[in-house]
Design a protein around this motif. Structure first.
Motif, PDB file in Angstrom:
ATOM      1  N   CYS A 112       0.835  -1.203   0.000  1.00 48.48           N
ATOM      2  CA  CYS A 112       0.000   0.000   0.000  1.00 48.48           C
ATOM      3  C   CYS A 112       0.869   1.252   0.000  1.00 48.48           C
ATOM      4  O   CYS A 112       0.601   2.210  -0.722  1.00 48.48           O
ATOM      5  CB  CYS A 112      -0.910   0.029   1.232  1.00 48.48           C
ATOM      6  SG  CYS A 112      -2.271  -1.141   1.151  1.00 48.48           S
ATOM      7  N   MET A 113       1.910   1.230   0.822  1.00 51.93           N
ATOM      8  CA  MET A 113       2.751   2.417   0.934  1.00 51.93           C
ATOM      9  C   MET A 113       3.534   2.666  -0.347  1.00 51.93           C
ATOM     10  O   MET A 113       3.726   3.804  -0.753  1.00 51.93           O
ATOM     11  CB  MET A 113       3.683   2.297   2.133  1.00 51.93           C
ATOM     12  CG  MET A 113       2.922   2.391   3.457  1.00 51.93           C
ATOM     13  SD  MET A 113       3.986   2.406   4.912  1.00 51.93           S
ATOM     14  CE  MET A 113       4.654   4.076   4.803  1.00 51.93           C
ATOM     15  N   ARG A 114       3.978   1.593  -0.991  1.00 49.29           N
ATOM     16  CA  ARG A 114       4.695   1.764  -2.257  1.00 49.29           C
ATOM     17  C   ARG A 114       3.773   2.404  -3.283  1.00 49.29           C
ATOM     18  O   ARG A 114       4.162   3.328  -4.001  1.00 49.29           O
ATOM     19  CB  ARG A 114       5.197   0.413  -2.779  1.00 49.29           C
ATOM     20  CG  ARG A 114       6.456  -0.043  -2.067  1.00 49.29           C
ATOM     21  CD  ARG A 114       6.882  -1.448  -2.483  1.00 49.29           C
ATOM     22  NE  ARG A 114       8.008  -1.878  -1.656  1.00 49.29           N
ATOM     23  CZ  ARG A 114       8.142  -3.080  -1.144  1.00 49.29           C
ATOM     24  NH1 ARG A 114       7.241  -4.022  -1.386  1.00 49.29           N
ATOM     25  NH2 ARG A 114       9.188  -3.374  -0.388  1.00 49.29           N
ATOM     26  N   LEU A 115       2.543   1.934  -3.340  1.00 48.39           N
ATOM     27  CA  LEU A 115       1.578   2.485  -4.286  1.00 48.39           C
ATOM     28  C   LEU A 115       1.257   3.936  -3.932  1.00 48.39           C
ATOM     29  O   LEU A 115       1.012   4.763  -4.799  1.00 48.39           O
ATOM     30  CB  LEU A 115       0.294   1.635  -4.261  1.00 48.39           C
ATOM     31  CG  LEU A 115      -0.529   1.576  -5.548  1.00 48.39           C
ATOM     32  CD1 LEU A 115       0.318   1.197  -6.732  1.00 48.39           C
ATOM     33  CD2 LEU A 115      -1.686   0.594  -5.389  1.00 48.39           C
ATOM     34  N   ALA A 116       1.301   4.223  -2.635  1.00 49.78           N
ATOM     35  CA  ALA A 116       0.995   5.587  -2.193  1.00 49.78           C
ATOM     36  C   ALA A 116       2.198   6.517  -2.347  1.00 49.78           C
ATOM     37  O   ALA A 116       2.135   7.675  -1.941  1.00 49.78           O
ATOM     38  CB  ALA A 116       0.505   5.570  -0.744  1.00 49.78           C
TER      39      ALA A 116
END
Length: 587
Positions: free
Chosen positions: A162-166
RNA sequence: GGGCGUGUGGCCUAGCAUGGAUAUGGCAGCAGCCUCCUAAGCUGCAAGUCAGGGGUUCAAAUCCCCUCACGCCCGCCA
C-alpha cells in the motif's frame, strides 16, 4: 460531450491521478469563497454523506453557535453565496446541511480516461521521495511459522504494498533472532538429542523437522537444572564472540529460517533483507549502546546488572526498571534491538515496525532509551493482536499450533475441489494454478480484512471462506471481466458517459473513481483493512452490472460498455495486486 | 494489584482519530433467480439495549468518568 476533453486535463499537467480530487477541490474552494463573502472565518469539515444522499455535504451545525443562527438558516444563506461551479451539477439544503451532487458525466469521463491511461498504475501516487524501513515478521527461528503469528507478515507485506503504491520507497526487513536462550536451546537439542526420540515430522522441511528438537529440549530443561547451566554457558560463549558457537547457532537458525521464508514466499510475501541479531554483538554496536547508557543520569546498577530508571518517561508501576545488561555484563534482547534501531535510523527517513501486542512494553522501554540517547527519531509501531485457537493461545513450545503451511495446503486443496466442481474443461495444471491463487488469496484476505488490534479466533470454516466478503469473490469479478474482454477481442475504446446512463453503470463508475483515494488513505494512515472492504464493494458493484447490463449484446452501447469493463478489470486487478492476492483471468 | 488493548443482530465485521442526516457489509436462516457475457453470482425477507451506567453537547457507536467481561504485558526471557 458538451465539454472538450482538454477541459478536464487542465489543472495538473495532463494527469489526474485521483479522479475525485478536482471535484473535492472545487467544492472546498467554493465554500471558502462563500464564507469569505460573509466575512466569517472558522475551520470547517466537509463530509461524505451516508448512502446515496449526495457526494459531499457541509454540516452547518458547526457554525450555529458563533453565527447565532439556526443551522438551517445558515445553510440557506451560505448556499446563496456559493459561486457557480462547473463540476457540480446540483447544490441544495436539507435541514442544517448543504449538499453537493457532482456532475456524473464529468466524473465518468475523468475516471475512465484516467484508468485507461494509467492501467496497472491506476491508483499509484507520485513518488514522495521518502525512504521507509518496514520491519515485519521477525519470528524466532525455532520452528515453522504458525497462524498465531501469521498476521505479522500479512499485515507487513500488505502495508508495504500500500505504501509503495501511495508513493513511498519501502524496504522490508526481517530481524532474525539468532541470539539468546531459545535458539541456543534449539541448537543444543539438535546436537544432543538422538533423532529417534523426537517424533518424526510430517513435512520434509527444516522448520518442521527441527521443531521437535526444540520442544523436546524445552521439556528436558524443565526437568534438569544442569541443562539450564549448559545453555547459560553456551550463551556466555556466544556473547563473548566464540565463533564456533555462533556459527553452529547460525547454521541451525538459517536452516529453520529457510523453511519459514519458503512459507512466506508461498503466501506471496517477499522480505527484502534479513538482519541477524548477532551482527550487533559482532560489530560491537550493542556494547557501545551499553557504554553510552551507562553514562546517563538514568542509569543505576543492581548486583552488577545495569538498568535505566524510566519513571520520568511516563512508565508506571513495577515497569520503570529497564535492564540493559545482565550481572555478567552480557546484553539483553532490547539492548541489541536498540543497536538495530540506531542502525535503521541511519538508513531510512522513517522506521515502521509491525509487532505483536506482547511487545508494547518493550517498545515503550526502547523508545524511552532512544530519547535518553538523544535520538530525535522514534519508530512508528503497528501492533496486532494474536490469532488464537478456540481452545486458547497457540504455542510452538507446547506444539499447540496450526502452522501456516497446514493452512496453505488445506486452502489450496479446498480451492482445487471448488475449481474441479465448475471447470472440468481445464487441464489439471491450470486448475492447480488457479487453486493456488484462490487458496493463498483467501488466507491473506481473511487476515488483512480485520483491523490489526482486534483479536482473531481461528476457525477453519472462516479461514477457508470462498464466498461473500472473501478473496475469491473479488477474483471472480475480475475473472468475469477478463472473460468478457477475451470474448470481445479487439474493440474500439469509447469513453462516452452518455452511453453509460444505467444506474448500475453509474454506481460502478463512482466506485472506480474512489480507488486512488482508498490507496492514499491505506498507505498514509496505515489502514490497510479498508482495501479489502473497498475491493468487495467494487466487486459487488461489478457483479450487479454484470447481471443486469448486457455488454457483448449491448447493441450500439457495446464498445462503451466494454470500455467500462476494461476499466473495472484494471481497477480490480490493481486491488488484488496491492493486497498480494493474484488476479486469475479465469476460474 | 498496575499498564495497554478489545467488546457493534446467532456468528464475523465497517464506522470511533476529525461527534452530525435511516449504524456498513458478509456468514448462517427464510423466499426467489441459470434456453442469454462463468450462479465462487444476483434479488428480496428477517435479525441490533452499538458490553452496562453516568456525564459533556443542539447532536454520542464516536469525546470524558465509572463498572463489567475477555486478551496482552508487568523476567538480569526473547
Amino acid at each position: 460531450m458538451e465539454e472538450s476533453p482538454q477541459y478536464f486535463a487542465s489543472e495538473r499537467g495532463d494527469r489526474f491521478l485521483d479522479p475525485i480530487e478536482p471535484f473535492r477541490k472545487e467544492v472546498e474552494s467554493s465554500i471558502t469563497r462563500a464564507l469569505e463573502e460573509i466575512h466569517f472565518v472558522s475551520s470547517w469539515n466537509l463530509e461524505i454523506p451516508p448512502a446515496e444522499i449526495a457526494d459531499f455535504a457541509l454540516p452547518c451545525f458547526q457554525f450555529a453557535k458563533e453565527m447565532k443562527k439556526s443551522p438551517a438558516v445558515i445553510a440557506t444563506e451560505l448556499l446563496s453565496k456559493l459561486p457557480t461551479m462547473s463540476l457540480v451539477s446540483r447544490t441544495w439544503t436539507d435541514g442544517g446541511y448543504i449538499n453537493f451532487k457532482i456532475d456524473n458525466e464529468k466524473l465518468a469521463y475523468i475516471t475512465l480516461e484516467t484508468i485507461l491511461k494509467e492501467k496497472e498504475n491506476y491508483g499509484r501516487a507520485e513518488r514522495k521521495g521518502v525512504e521507509v524501513l518496514l520491519e515485519h515478521t521477525s519470528v524466532n527461528p525455532t520452528g515453522p511459522i504458525h497462524v498465531g503469528r501469521a498476521r505479522n507478515p500479512l499485515i507487513g507485506d500488505t502495508l508495504a504494498r500500500c505504501m509503495r503504491l501511495a508513493g513511498y520507497d519501502v524496504v522490508t526487513e526481517y530481524y532474525v533472532n539468532d541470539v539468546g536462550k531459545q535458539v541456543i536451546l534449539l541448537t543444543w537439542g539438535v546436537e544432543n538429542i538422538p533423532p529417534e526420540s523426537v517424533p518424526k515430522s510430517e513435512r520434509n522441511k527444516a522448520d518442521h523437522r527441527l521443531v521437535g528438537f526444540y520442544q523436546k529440549a524445552n521439556e528436558m530443561m524443565e526437568n534438569d537444572p544442569k541443562i539450564t547451566d549448559e545453555i547459560a554457558e553456551m550463551l556466555r560463549r556466544f556473547e563473548s564472540g566464540d565463533e564456533t558457537i555462533i556459527n553452529k547457532v547460525r547454521r541451525t537458525a538459517q536452516a529453520i529460517l529457510d523453511g519459514i521464508n519458503q512459507s512466506l514466499i508461498d503466501i506471496n510475501v517477499r522480505i527484502d533483507r534479513f538482519v541477524w541479531e548477532s551482527q550487533f554483538i559482532l560489530d560491537g554496536s550493542a556494547k557501545e549502546v551499553v557504554e553510552r547508557l551507562k553514562k546517563t543520569q538514568y542509569c543505576h546498577e543492581e548486583a552488577g546488572a545495569y538498568y535505566l530508571d524510566l519513571e520520568e518517561f511516563g512508565i508506571k508501576g513495577r515497569d520503570t526498571k529497564f535492564f540493559f545488561t545482565r550481572s555478567d555484563g552480557t546484553t539483553l534482547y532490547t539492548t541489541r534491538d536498540l543497536a538495530y534501531h540506531l542502525d535503521k535510523f541511519k538508513r531510512a527517513d522513517h522506521v515502521i515496525n509491525v509487532l505483536g501486542e506482547d511487545q508494547k512494553l518493550g517498545m515503550t522501554h526502547l523508545e524511552a532509551a532512544l530519547k535518553i540517547l538523544g535520538v530525535k527519531q522514534a519508530p512508528e509501531n503497528v501492533f496486532y493482536s494474536f490469532v488464537s485457537l478456540p481452545e486458547g493461545r497457540m504455542s510452538t513450545r507446547k506444539g499447540r499450533v496450526v502452522t501456516l503451511d497446514d493452512l496453505i495446503e488445506e486452502a489450496e486443496e479446498r480451492a482445487l475441489e471448488e475449481v474441479k466442481k465448475r471447470r472440468i474443461d481445464l487441464p489439471e495444471e491450470k486448475m492447480k494454478a488457479i487453486a493456488r491463487l484462490i487458496g493463498r488469496g483467501a488466507i491473506r484476505y481473511n487476515i488483512i480484512r480485520i483491523q490489526a488490534e482486534k483479536p482473531i479466533v481461528f476457525k477453519w470454516k472462516e479461514a477457508l471462506n470462498f464466498e461473500g466478503n472473501s478473496a475469491p469473490f473479488v477474483q471472480y469479478a475480475h475473472a468475469r471481466a477478463c472473460s468478457i474482454l477475451r470474448k470481445a477481442g479487439e474493440y474500439e475504446k469509447i469513453v462516452d458517459p452518455y452511453l453509460l446512463q444505467d444506474d448500475y453503470e453509474k454506481k460502478l463508475i463512482r466506485i472506480l473513481a474512489r480507488f486512488p483515494g482508498v490507496i492514499k488513505e491505506a498507505g498514509e494512515k496505515r489502514r490497510i483493512h479498508i482495501v479489502p472492504a473497498y475491493a468487495h464493494e467494487l466487486a459487488s458493484a461489478f457483479n450487479q452490472f454484470y447481471t443486469y447490463v448486457p455488454v457483448l449484446k449491448g447493441g450500439d452501447k457495446t464498445n462503451a460498455r466494454l470500455t467500462l469493463v476494461e476499466s473495472s478489470m484494471w481497477t480490480l486487478r490493481n486491488c488484488l495486486e496491492v493486497m498480494g492476492l493474484g488476479a486469475p483471468e479465469e476460474m
